[in-house]
Structures are given as structure tokens and as C-alpha cells.
Enzyme design. Structure first.
Site, short mmCIF file in Angstrom:
data_model
loop_
_atom_site.label_atom_id
_atom_site.label_comp_id
_atom_site.label_asym_id
_atom_site.label_seq_id
_atom_site.Cartn_x
_atom_site.Cartn_y
_atom_site.Cartn_z
CB SER A 11 25.36 14.45 -13.92
OG SER A 11 24.16 14.37 -13.69
CG ASP B 36 20.07 17.39 -13.12
OD1 ASP B 36 19.77 16.77 -12.15
OD2 ASP B 36 21.26 18.16 -13.21
CG ASP C 271 21.97 11.44 -15.11
OD1 ASP C 271 20.89 11.58 -14.90
OD2 ASP C 271 22.64 12.19 -15.36
CG HIS C 272 20.97 11.62 -10.92
ND1 HIS C 272 19.94 12.65 -10.69
CD2 HIS C 272 21.71 12.36 -11.94
CE1 HIS C 272 20.48 13.78 -11.37
NE2 HIS C 272 21.35 13.59 -12.25
CG ASP D 28 -2.19 0.87 1.07
OD1 ASP D 28 -1.70 2.09 0.78
OD2 ASP D 28 -3.08 0.49 1.27
CG ASP E 239 26.74 19.32 -17.22
OD1 ASP E 239 27.38 18.98 -16.25
OD2 ASP E 239 25.58 19.37 -17.21
CB THR F 152 25.12 13.81 -19.18
OG1 THR F 152 24.90 13.93 -17.73
CG2 THR F 152 24.25 12.62 -19.69
CG HIS G 106 21.72 14.57 -8.38
ND1 HIS G 106 22.68 14.03 -8.93
CD2 HIS G 106 21.22 15.58 -8.75
CE1 HIS G 106 23.17 14.87 -9.87
NE2 HIS G 106 22.40 15.93 -9.83
CG HIS H 204 20.02 20.43 -9.58
ND1 HIS H 204 20.53 19.99 -8.31
CD2 HIS H 204 20.68 19.79 -10.44
CE1 HIS H 204 21.40 18.97 -8.62
NE2 HIS H 204 21.41 18.80 -9.86
#
Lengths: 675, 675
Positions: free
Chosen positions: B221, B442, B487-488, B174, B280, B282, B609, B446
């Protein structure tokens, strides 16, 4: 580099001073000898990689050594079933790399950081570059140095080497969760009476179950039970009916339930198990038809008499009914609140049910009789209290209404395995339907008691495992579809770790928040450090470093992120002294913690259900394929019905024949004639 | 019954006065004539059900009528492809039910509730009980009354009628979400270097991807990119290496990436697309090998020169590179921060790349040349600002460093479809690997800007759809594995609705929370009311009734639950006047809202994250079967590698041969000799 806060504070994007958690010298290296890639690494056969070993010699701190780091360490590699261990340079036929040396520093915890007392570590190291393993299998890398030995197990995966695809397109939704996908679907796609008229592209592929109800995007347990058991979306509080606007809660238009259809067509037996009070919506939805889930007495009556009272098919009562909620069974003379003031223990006994009121008597119930097991006045105690904090069982909640303590309550696993024994015996091969509910995942999430909620989730997992093992052993697994799902979610997540000792020692609310560590400062789970006395459950529910958990929306509350040893949590209380029905933060709930003001209406004492899709697992047996692909919760009903062969093929509409044994002693056909 | 607040306040478990939302007269009935079961209901063939119709005549309020409810309404039923519509009593061969009448009341909104001015509704009704449809197909029920007509489409599902299973065991957790399952796994099961040593029973069956990293249960990431692209778990901030303790961020032991292996073995072409700055984590993870993702200049250099600078295989640069992050391209003279102070537009041009700097020039890039597209100084603007609030594009962020506005930026779909054109042309049948990242899901989560985050999630979905359509059309879908994953996660969820008008009119913070409605008072999504100009996106981003959203852990902030029209949100600010680096609530972020004090460390300006498992979808083409079942994020690497035939079979370990074109002008072999 996780360890070297001092070195990296200036450059690391995510490393923040002022917050910290289970600090580590080097994340991959619990001892003073390190192998990279570390223990448990998997490799693609032929994938190139570097190897680095490090020997650490801390100058101070809890691991201080009196000697400099060894310069004569060796690393060997051995393949299981291959030749004996070879020196790594020989193994890869490469020259011996040069010895490297360096020094780094780290803080052992937040107190050390506040005191500015770093630990200094001298290091010796070598690196073997650009090597590959092309023979699939298990490998052991062994680092031997003056201080000991470190062993790493590596696996080169054995995979098909043929090429199946020409191209790969990998889409990454950075930070995308099922919760967000659910919300986005409601932003971009219209729903009519609970059915989306268009869908996400993602929905064309396996996704979890959508839970929203017919007239609101947040469901309660009643209307999600209706969807799961009848294939029809309904409204909040409604069980097995479409809610109309009339006064009577029993005249709303009904739809037939899977339990009713399966009984009607095959004479199958029905079992209902829950850790909630048994009149609650999720169990009650398998027999009741009412707009108001809070008609608890009538729900309990429906288990015994089906809905014969309310103009419906005559189905024999359920064969197994195990749970809490004794106050809908013992008579008003003992404080019970029952349907038509009857004694429902007597009512069930009269119809041939045997009765259990604790774990011991549950286990000795005969398998060939219908069974009623009611174990506490309200909900059953949770796994955490039954197994770790048994003092909390002293609640005066015995199921006989005599207010003695229930010190021998069963858990979900006990009830489920016994229910299967009875249903197998009594169904005589005609089939059975058992619903087993871990109810306090929800109830404890409502009260923000995450430890108790997650403990009961682990108990559900343990029950699933024991059920599969049991059916495997008795040979009925192949005949039995086992599903696990949820009826809705809560906006719970974990976003880091908390040094509860540091939190406790800080004075101000803002200072206390400095005890929370995010990203690399979250550390690893400290709940499983040490011996786990029960497989699959924490070794320690009260570690120094705990989860930094929370809900997405919440009432006023305090947080110290520690397990509540004294019993289930009460985050907010009604300050009657102020003459108000508003809820305020409960100071006693987390004395050492800090206040978080709520975002829910001030009349809310608890958290509420959320929008997120929930998972559905088709665990074993036939028809698993019917549960892959995109799902609405009603599709679980249709999948089960298809698997059980409940669909009919005729040529037109038919009015049903009334059940033979239909009675008219309660609400009946005439009750919807109200103005 | 959802509508009758007055009637039910005393009994309904979940209905609370004091909180409210998109009030409805009767949830299933948008007009004044109601059919239950309503439009869109599905039936199991042979399932019994009741039918109820209601005619509503409100005496007052916005829908007031001057006449009593019609008593001579008719209901007909017709099967598609069957005989013409028949009166319901004839259709089911049942006698005509008696006419019922009643009255109920409801509040049209929270202002009406505060003013105690309910709307009174007179009702006429009939109910046909206990009927069934046994001929699968589509049915139309039509209610005709003096005020109009209501039509309900019903579907009797056509399903296999044979019985496949004898029994069903349905487990219900539940309120159980994937987020809780993730947390419970970390409570009950040990993980070594990112690999669980035991598992949940549930994990034996399809589950989403686990994201935790090697040394902490929360990933960033960078280390999740490492897991996805190399099959090796790593530490926070690390790209394609295992983090060691040495000073240099470039000497850590490396593992080969799928992009490198695929290029090396088949000469495949690599494309990298992101809405983030292109350095970045990724995107960068597909070419860089460094412990510090913040070495942005070096990451950009690696796209062009691979990691030849850092002792590794010599792979030609990527064929397509589209995203933001111009400041790592234009030289320091224009304010850029580049690797070795070079002009990277010039460096890429010298190696034969064509260049695009806006959507128009992107679309006219030649398909037979390598391509660089850099569109803004930092991250690309989000879908919401590009499509709904274009005034927010005036940021002086042109990619040439000249600080003019970028008013023609591409979106993820534009970049992805163009990347496919170039990769298809240039790969000449050797295959390609394209990674396309919706980065601002993402980035906007944030900063708690849920509208912008979910808008970009819908843009990702739109891109996936367009990609599948494109490949279907050109015949390459069968050769191309399309995956979508994350990725998260972030601990986001929605738990109700907000009457933003009511919220704005209340004075105190506690009073404002009364505008939030939960359960049935959540109502339905108001974002899709009206014409949706772009398919799959909201018709209105600024409705009166919005989502009650939140994160499970958060910085200090204010909430008014309205879209931020002026540009991306800033929940907390650094009050420099106080001489502190702590973040405090930003009053200007939601002037009409109320304050929520944070639970994260006071040094955090944003959300962080979270722990939750994330979904993985194998959308089309070959190898979908490799992505069912239980997953760790490294299994996505191994699944892609198996599908592409990247695994080798040899007999032992090998040292690699250095790439031919290896240079030594950057960090190199000697850099790890530091003490």
C-alpha cells in the site's frame, strides 16, 4: 532498501525472512551506477523532486569489484531538442552537494540467506534536493563513473495547465478488486431472474460485465452464450431457450439469436470460430436451441440446417465453421458420435461447403464458398504446445478419425483471419457476424494449467491486434464493430514469485513453501528476460523464478509452480483401485512440489467457474459508446443489435410465419407432448 | 431442468450428484405457476420467441398439494398504456395450443438426496411458439390458475432502429478475467521501473489500473500510495520517495505530492480520512516522505508539520485528519508510541485543531476549524461489528489510551461527510483534496474474513452514494471530481454456494466438501432474502446457504464458510509451545469446518496482496474523460493534476526555494552523511 534484508528485517513491516525471490541489490538499479528518479520516470511540469546518484562497489558475491566506489562520478542533464548536456549542479543552479559514503549488505538468493553469506556493498553518493523541471518534453540524465555509464530517460508531461475542477474527492477501496465488487453486489442487492432490482453506486459508472445466470450466481458457458447472443438470461446448460421442466431437451421455449435476426433482416453471413470442439456451448450458442448443451450432434446439425428441425425460422447454415470436435462429424464406423449417425463431412459437402483439415488447407480455402474447417478430434492444441512444446501434438487426434497425429493445426489467428476473408467475400456488402473464441483460456484454467491458459490469452490478444491491422488495411474497420469479452471468469490470481530451484531442493512440504516470495520479494517478471522470439509472448516459459499462482477454490492437487512441458496438466485423478469415484491429488503432476488439499467437492477433478464480473472492450469502429457504462451480459446483445439496426418498430404482437424450408425429420412440434 | 436431478444426471454435463446447493424446483419459477420467458425479461423489438406456461402440483415434499395440476389456466398479455389485457392466443392471433402433461422429480436438499427421497411433481403446460413483440414498452403477462396468479413484467427495449455498423466481430476469451489479463501482460511484455515498454492490444482500450511497483510485480500500500499521489512508481514500504540504499529512512530522494502541489499553487485544503490507523500507508502517503512506512510517529508528525523536518517545502498541516491509530497520539506515559515521545493530541490542539474522539463529538465539530478525529487505538471497527455484532466493540480500545471500550465509533460515511463540511467551509472557494479510504476491505481480506471485507466494501459504496447526493444538493458536484479506485487487489473470488447445515453434519473433511454446490447448484444469493434493514446491505449475514469463497494463495486455515460472529477472523496461529515462529491452522477459527493447508510461506499468518489490475471510476464532475482509456496507477495522479490545473509551463529546470518555516529539529540534511 529492497536489497538490504539484513538492515531492515527488524523494522520493515512487509519484509519477511524465510521467504524470498529474485533478490535485488537495489530495485531501481540493475547496474552498479544508479540514478534516482530512475529511467522511465514521468514528471508533472513544476513538480519538485530530489535527485540521488549512487555508485556501488560490492566486496564479494557475483558482482564483486576490486576497487572502492568512484568518488568522481558526474551527472549531466539534457533536454531533447534543447542545449547540450549540462552538469546537474549547473543545470539547476545549485551548489555541488557533499559526497556521501555508506555500506549495505544483501543476500543474492535464498541459498545465500540459508548459508548466512551476505554480499557487502560500498557506496558513494550525492543528492541534489528540491529541484523542478517546468519545460515539458523528454530529458536524458547521464551518470558517468569509472565503471561505466547509466542513462535515465525522463518525461515531463505536456498537459493543459488550466484548472477545470475546484475539488477532488478520492475514494480508495484498499485492496478492492472487480471480483470483490461482484461478490458485494450479490450480498447487498436482490436479483430476479438474473436482473438486479437495485445496484451499487459504483454500477452507475463504467464497470465490466455481470455474468450470473437466471437461477444461480455462477454461470456455465451455455447460459452465458444465451445471454450474449439472445439478450435473455437462462439456466446452466441451456442454449437459446428458457429451461422448462419437461423431458425433451428440444421443446423448451426459444428466443431468437442475433445471428438469426441479422440473417433474417439483412441476409448477413455468420462465421463461428473456436479453439474448442465446435459443438461446445460458446460456438454452439450461435445456432442451437436446446436445454442440453451436451446434445452435441444436434448442435452440429443446427449449424447446417439451423433449427428447422425444431420449429423455428429457416436460416441458411453458417458460412464459416472452424474449430475442433471431429467426432461429431466422422461417422460411427470411424468412432464418431453424430446426429442420426450421419457423416457430417458429407452433409456439409453436399450443401456446398469446402473443407479444411489442417492449417495448410485452411489457408488455401476459396473465399467465395462456404467453409468447414475441423482440425482435431476434440479441442485444438493450445498455443504453448503448438509453438514451444510441439512434441505434445502427437496425440493421434487427426480430424479424419484415422487416429494419426495432427501436426499442422491452425491457431486462433489463422482461423480468424481466414474467416474474415470468406465472410467479406460472401457477404457482398450485406454484413457479417463473426464470433471468435479463445476457448482454452477456460479449459486450461479448469485444469489449473495457468501457463497454457495465459498463453492462449496472449494468442487472443495477438489475434485481436492482427484483426484490427487487417481491417485497417482493407478499409473496413470503420464499418466493423469489434468487441472482446468473456463469458465468465475463474478465481485465478498471482500473489508473488517462486524460486523453483530452491523449492526443488527442499525436502518437506512446509519447507518448500519457503521458496515463495511476496511483495518486494516477488521480484519482476522473469518470463520476458531475453529475446522474445514472438512479439507479445514470453522469451522463456521455464525461468527459475516463476509466478506463484492459484485459484480461489480447487480440487486436491500438487504445486511446483513450473511449466508442464509434457503436456496439459492433470491436477487430480480418480483412483479406481480404491473403488471410488472420488478424485485425489495426482502425484505425477508435480513430483517436486507439495500437496494442497482441495476445497471443492471430492467428485471434482478440476477447478470451476467463478462469480467475478468480466471485462468488455469495444475496440473499434462504430457504436463504441453503446458499450460504456454499466453492463449485464445481456446488454452486449442489445448493444450489438442496436449497432446493427436490428430493432423493429411496429404496433403490436405478431405470431411469426414459419420458415419456408422447415422440415420435420427430427424433433418437432409433437415432441413436447410427453407425459 | 435445473430441478430434475434424477432425469438429467445421466446427460447433463455440469450437473453432479454429491454436491448440491439451494435446490430449486424450476429456477425461473418460485411459485407453482410458471411463465417463460419469466419476469424481468427484456426483448429486442421484433425478436422472435416462444412462450411456455407450466402449472406444478407436487405429490410430496414441502410444497405438496392435494389436487392434480389445473388444466384450465389462462395467460393474458397487456401493454402498459395500451388496450386492456388480452388472452395470449388472441393477442398473437394464433390458435390455442394443445395441453401438455408430464411429471418430473427433484431433491429438496442434500439430506433428501442422501435419503433418496425425491419430490414428484405433476405438470400441465401449454406453449405458444414463434411470436414477436414490435411495439417498444412494458408488458405484463398474467398467468391465472386454480392455485393463484403469476405475473411477469417484460420490457421491449426502445432503441434506435438505424443500422450503424456493417459487421460485428465478437471475440470471446472464455473464462477470461482482469486478473488473468494482468498476469498475461507480465508474461508477454517487459516493464522497466514500473513502466511497460510494450502493451497488450487490449490495453489500447479502457482497462482498469495497473498496480505493480518499480521493482516487484506485487505492490504494497505504501508504494501504490506513492504512485497515486506523486505520479512516480516506487518500491515496497516507500512513501513519496525513491528508495536508495543508505541507512537513514528519511534521506531518500523525494518527489512532490499532489497535496503539496495543490496547496502550494492554490492554497487548497487537504483532508485525510481512513478506517485504518491514521499513520498507515494509504493515508500517510499524502504527507510523508520516507522509505519506511513503519516510521509511524514521523508520519503523524508530517500531517501537522509537513516534512519541514526533512528538508522540504513548508506546507501547512492537513485541515482534516479522521481515523484510528491513537497510539501514535497519546504519550508514552499512557502506552503511546509517538514521535519524539510527544503528546500529539496536545501538539495538534496547540496548532488550533479541534478534537473528536467518538461519532457524537465528530458530528458536533465546528466546520470553521481544523479538525483531528481519532477514534480507536488501532484500526476502526468494521461495518459488520458496528451494525450487526456490536458485542465485538468491547475491545478496551478508547482513543484516550485509558483502555475503556469505544462504543460510539463513526463509520466511513460519518467521517467523509463531516470532512466535506469542514473542507468546504475552510477552503473558501480555493478548492480541497479529500482522500477517503475504506481500509478494512484490505485488512479483512488479509485475514480471510470475507464477510467483514465485503461489508466494508458495501459501506464504501454507501459513502460514495451519500457524497454524490450531498454535493448534488449543495450545488458543488459540478466543481468536484470524484474518483473511486483501489491501490491493489487480493486474489479473492466466489465459486459456488455452501449448504452450511449439511457441512456441519458431515464427519470427515472430505465428506464436508460435499456441501459445496457449483454452477446451477450454487443457487442464488441467500444474503438478500428477507427485509434489508439498511439499503444495500444484506438482510441476513448468516444464511444456511453461503458463498463458497477463497483466496488464490493462503496460509494454513480451516473453512466452514460461515460468518464469524465473535469478531474478526484469525486463520492461522503461532504455536509458541512448539518453539517455532511458523504459523499453523487455527482450530478455533472454524471448529465445524475442514483444514486447508497453505500455499504461502509458513511464516505468513495471513493472505497477501495480488497482481490483478484494479478498477478506477471517475464518478462525476469535470474531467471524467481524463480517466477513460488505459491506465497505470501513476496516470491517476496525472489525471487529477491536469484536472486541477497543477501543471506549469516554463523553460527550464529550477532549484526550489526552501520553505520559509523550515526547522531542523528532526532528521535533516546532514542525516544522509553516514558511512
Amino acid at each position: 532498501m529492497v536489497a538490504s534484508s539484513l538492515l531492515l528485517a527488524a523494522t520493515a513491516l512487509l519484509l519477511r525472512t524465510g521467504s524470498a525471490q529474485t533478490f535485488r541489490r537495489l530495485g531501481t538499479c540493475p547496474t552498479l551506477g544508479c540514478i534516482l528518479p530512475p529511467d522511465q520516470a514521468d514528471f508533472l511540469s513544476g513538480q519538485y523532486f530530489d535527485i540521488r546518484v549512487e555508485i556501488h562497489a560490492p566486496l564479494n558475491g557475483s558482482e564483486a569489484t576490486n576497487s572502492p566506489p568512484d568518488e568522481k562520478f558526474t551527472l549531466t542533464i539534457e533536454k531533447e531538442g534543447g542545449r547540450r548536456a549540462a552538469d546537474v549542479s549547473n543545470y539547476f543552479r545549485t551548489e555541488e552537494p557533499k559526497l556521501e559514503k555508506w555500506q549495505f549488505s544483501w543476500y543474492e538468493d535464498l541459498f545465500a540467506q540459508d548459508a548466512k553469506t551476505p554480499t557487502i556493498v560500498n557506496v558513494t553518493s550525492k543528492a541534489w534536493r528540491y529541484v523542478q523541471l517546468t519545460d515539458p518534453g523528454e530529458y536524458t540524465a547521464t551518470l558517468t563513473w569509472s565503471g561505466g555509464e547509466t542513462v535515465a530517460s525522463w518525461l515531463v508531461r505536456d498537459m493543459d495547465t488550466s484548472r477545470k475542477a475546484k475539488n477532488v474527492i478520492l475514494f480508495i477501496g484498499d485492496g478492492m478488486t472487480t471480483n470483490m465488487i461482484t461478490a458485494a453486489r450479490h450480498l447487498g442487492h436482490k436479483s430476479i431472474n438474473g436482473i438486479f432490482q437495485s445496484r451499487l453506486a459504483l454500477d452507475k459508472f463504467p464497470v465490466p460485465t455481470l455474468t450470473h445466470s437466471i437461477d444461480s450466481f455462477i454461470t456455465d458457458s451455455a447460459n452465458s452464450a444465451s445471454a450474449l447472443y439472445s439478450g435473455h438470461k437462462s439456466s446452466a446448460n441451456a442454449l437459446g431457450v428458457y429451461a422448462d421442466s419437461s423431458k425433451s431437451p428440444f421443446d423448451d421455449p426459444k428466443v431468437e439469436l442475433i445471428s438469426e435476426i441479422f440473417s433474417r433482416k439483412y441476409g448477413a453471413k455468420i462465421g463461428v470460430v473456436s479453439t474448442a470442439y465446435i459443438a461446445d456451448a460458446t460456438p454452439g450458442g450461435l445456432s442451437a436451441h436446446t436445454r442440453l448443451r451436451s446434445e452435441y450432434g444436434a448442435v452440429v446439425d443446427s449449424y447446417l440446417n439451423s433449427v428447422a428441425n425444431y420449429t423455428w425460422t429457416d436460416i441458411e447454415g453458417v458460412d464459416v465453421l472452424f474449430g475442433g470436435g471431429a467426432e461429431q462429424f466422422y461417422p460411427p464406423s470411424l468412432g464418431g458420435v453424430t446426429y442420426q449417425d450421419k457423416d457430417y463431412y458429407a452433409e456439409f459437402a453436399e450443401k456446398g461447403y469446402s473443407l479444411a483439415q489442417n492449417k495448410t488447407s485452411l489457408q488455401s480455402l476459396p473465399n467465395d464458398k462456404k467453409a468447414l474447417g475441423i482440425f482435431t478430434v476434440n479441442n485444438l492444441p493450445v498455443w504453448l504446445d503448438r509453438n514451444v512444446y510441439p512434441e505434445n501434438l502427437k496425440l493421434g487426434n487427426s480430424p479424419d478419425g484415422l487416429k494419426t497425429d495432427q501436426l499442422d493445426p491452425p491457431g486462433l489467428k489463422d482461423m480468424t483471419l481466414k474467416a474474415i476473408d470468406i465472410l467479406q467475400t460472401r457477404s457482398e456488402g450485406k454484413g457479417y457476424f463473426l464470433m471468435s473464441e479463445a476457448a482454452s483460456i477456460d479449459k486450461q484454467m479448469h485444469s489449473m494449467d495457468y501457463d497454457r491458459a495465459l498463453g492462449d490469452l496472449l494468442e487472443l490478444d495477438d489475434t485481436v491486434k492482427a484483426t484490427i491491422e487487417k481491417l485497417k488495411k482493407d478499409g473496413t474497420l470503420k464499418d466493423t464493430l469489434i468487441l472482446v469479452t468473456a463469458d465468465h471468469g475463474h478465481g485465478f490470481d498471482v500473489a508473488g514469485g517462486v524460486d523453483t530451484l530452491y523449492l526443488e531442493k527442499q525436502e518437506g512440504d512446509r519447507e518448500k513453501r519457503g521458496a515463495i516470495g511476496t511483495y518486494q520479494e516477488s521480484g519482476l517478471s522473469q518470463y520476458v528476460v531475453g529475446e522474445q522470439k514472438t512479439e507479445g509472448f514470453p522469451a522463456d516459459w521455464d525461468p527459475r523464478y516463476t509466478f506463484h499462482s492459484g485459484l480461489a477454490t480447487f480440487p486436491d492437487h500438487r504445486e511446483n509452480y513450473k511449466v508442464h512441458k509434457e503436456g496439459p496438466r492433470t491436477p487430480a485423478i480418480n483412483l479406481k483401485l480404491l473403488g471410488s469415484s472420488d478424485y485425489y491429488v495426482n502425484y505425477k503432476d508435480a513430483v517436486t512440489g507439495f500437496v494442497v488439499n482441495g476445497t471443492l467437492p471430492i467428485g471434482e477433478s478440476q477447478g470451476v467457474h467463478s462469480l467475478t464480473d468480466v471485462p468488455v472492450y469495444a475496440l473499434s469502429g462504430p457504436c463504441q459508446d453503446l458499450f460504456s457504462g454499466s453492463f449485464n451480459n445481456i446488454d452486449i446483445f442489445f448493444g450489438m443489435a442496436e449497432c446493427l439496426g436490428l430493432s423493429e418498430k411496429g404496433t403490436r404482437g405478431r405470431r411469426g410465419r414459419w420458415g419456408k424450408g422447415r422440415r420435420k425429420n427430427g424433433w418437432g412440434d409433437d415432441d413436447w407432448m410427453v407425459w
